[in-house]
Design an enzyme around this catalytic site. Structure first.
Site, PDB file in Angstrom:
ATOM      1  CB  THR A  54     -72.541  58.235   9.138  1.00  0.00           C
ATOM      2  OG1 THR A  54     -72.713  57.399   8.002  1.00  0.00           O
ATOM      3  CG2 THR A  54     -72.271  59.659   8.677  1.00  0.00           C
ATOM      4  CE1 TYR A 117     -62.986  60.601  -4.487  1.00  0.00           C
ATOM      5  CE2 TYR A 117     -61.984  58.457  -4.863  1.00  0.00           C
ATOM      6  CZ  TYR A 117     -62.024  59.817  -5.097  1.00  0.00           C
ATOM      7  OH  TYR A 117     -61.096  60.394  -5.935  1.00  0.00           O
ATOM      8  CE1 TYR A 143     -76.438  54.788   6.742  1.00  0.00           C
ATOM      9  CE2 TYR A 143     -74.238  54.438   7.641  1.00  0.00           C
ATOM     10  CZ  TYR A 143     -75.328  55.255   7.420  1.00  0.00           C
ATOM     11  OH  TYR A 143     -75.315  56.549   7.890  1.00  0.00           O
ATOM     12  NE  ARG A 148     -71.566  61.992   5.419  1.00  0.00           N
ATOM     13  CZ  ARG A 148     -71.492  62.417   6.687  1.00  0.00           C
ATOM     14  NH1 ARG A 148     -72.524  63.006   7.256  1.00  0.00           N
ATOM     15  NH2 ARG A 148     -70.401  62.283   7.377  1.00  0.00           N
ATOM     16  CE  LYS A 172     -78.454  54.950   9.687  1.00  0.00           C
ATOM     17  NZ  LYS A 172     -77.271  55.441  10.440  1.00  0.00           N
TER      18      LYS A 172
END
Length: 309
Positions: A54, A117, A143, A148, A172
């Site tokens: 990111t 998305y 992750y 996000r 993560k």
């Protein structure tokens, strides 16, 4: 689990810095600056390096640019610390391609984000991660960053992946739900690598058995972030706690706008990079940048200590 995965699991500990991608004034990738940033990290005790997560603005880069960033990082690191680039994408085939490229260039692991998305269901997420893991022999760090991606990888799904895929060795968790991250270790096992991607949870996750953190703040203050982990693993709980609270204000300031905009502004003020992002990302407002500059001065991270006007 094979010995090759056990070995890297022992090495992937502590502060793994998600190094930003520096761009020049023409918005081209500055590979010289990227190498300098990695050297800055290693000189300050960082335990591992990641790129194109990111903080690295991967959605602003072409697939080939992401490969070039990974390749340059691998050359610069040259095996001195573990290297775990971000290879995930909203596109399944692209994720497999980038993960296979990470293996080709000798990365120690690949960090694969929950697709953003698309908002896939848990069954689809399982199939996605299993197919990616089966396509390579290197370890995979999942992750999970629901803020996000708009989708949370549920504990049950992750636990099934950990059971079915020997090379899925950790996660993560950029997840503010601390109950969730507790249940990750409960269901995946205490030897499953748990990394914090939430700055204020880096220390608390260590306390429940976490392996370390992948924290954007380490781009700006790598020494103290690494020292917090060193203190914890050395059994110096009081120093680890003190560093946790000492870093808290800096953590807050570096997230006054969407990551990595404040981090890039800070690194620009520190003369580490040109403070450039690619649209649709941009630098924080002038008011926020004033707060960032004053905070850097307060933390003795700027050589120019003139008061902010």
């Amino acid at each position: 689990m094979s010995n090759q995965y056990e070995e890297i699991k022992q090495k992937l500990r502590g502060s793994i810095t998600p190094v930003i991608t520096p761009f020049d004034s023409d918005h081209e990738i500055d590979f010289v600056k990227q190498s300098e940033l990695i050297e800055f990290q290693l000189a300050n005790g960082t335990h591992g390096i990641s790129v194109t997560g990111t903080s690295g603005e991967p959605s602003s880069m072409t697939t080939e640019e992401r490969v070039q960033v990974m390749e340059n990082a691998a050359r610069t690191i040259d095996g001195r610390v573990p290297f775990a680039p971000g290879t995930g994408s909203t596109n399944h085939d692209e994720t497999i391609y980038l993960t296979q490229k990470a293996q080709e260039i000798g990365a120690d692991a690949a960090m694969v984000i929950v697709p953003y998305y698309n908002k896939p269901n848990q069954k689809a997420l399982y199939k996605h991660f299993k197919t990616v893991a089966d396509s390579v022999d290197i370890p995979i760090i999942v992750y999970n960053i629901p803020g996000r991606t708009a989708k949370n990888l549920e504990v049950e799904t992750l636990a099934q992946l950990a059971k079915d895929c020997p090379n899925i060795i950790g996660v993560k968790e950029s997840n503010k739900d601390f109950e969730h991250v507790n249940r990750v270790l409960l269901n995946c096992g205490k030897d499953f690598l748990l990394f914090s991607g939430i700055e204020l949870l880096c220390y608390p996750m260590l306390a429940i058995g976490g392996a370390g953190s992948i924290s954007a703040t380490a781009n700006v203050e790598p020494k103290k972030v690494a020292e917090m982990h060193d203190a914890w693993f050395a059994g110096d709980v009081e120093r680890a706690q003190n560093l946790h609270f000492e870093l808290m204000r800096l953590n807050d300031v570096l997230f006054m706008d969407t990551n990595p905009a404040p981090v890039k502004a800070a690194l620009g003020m520190m003369d580490k990079i040109e403070p450039v992002l690619r649209l649709p990302m941009d630098l924080p407002t002038d008011d926020v940048q004033k707060v960032i500059r004053q905070t850097l001065i307060d933390y003795n991270l700027l050589t120019n200590t003139k008061p902010v006007s």
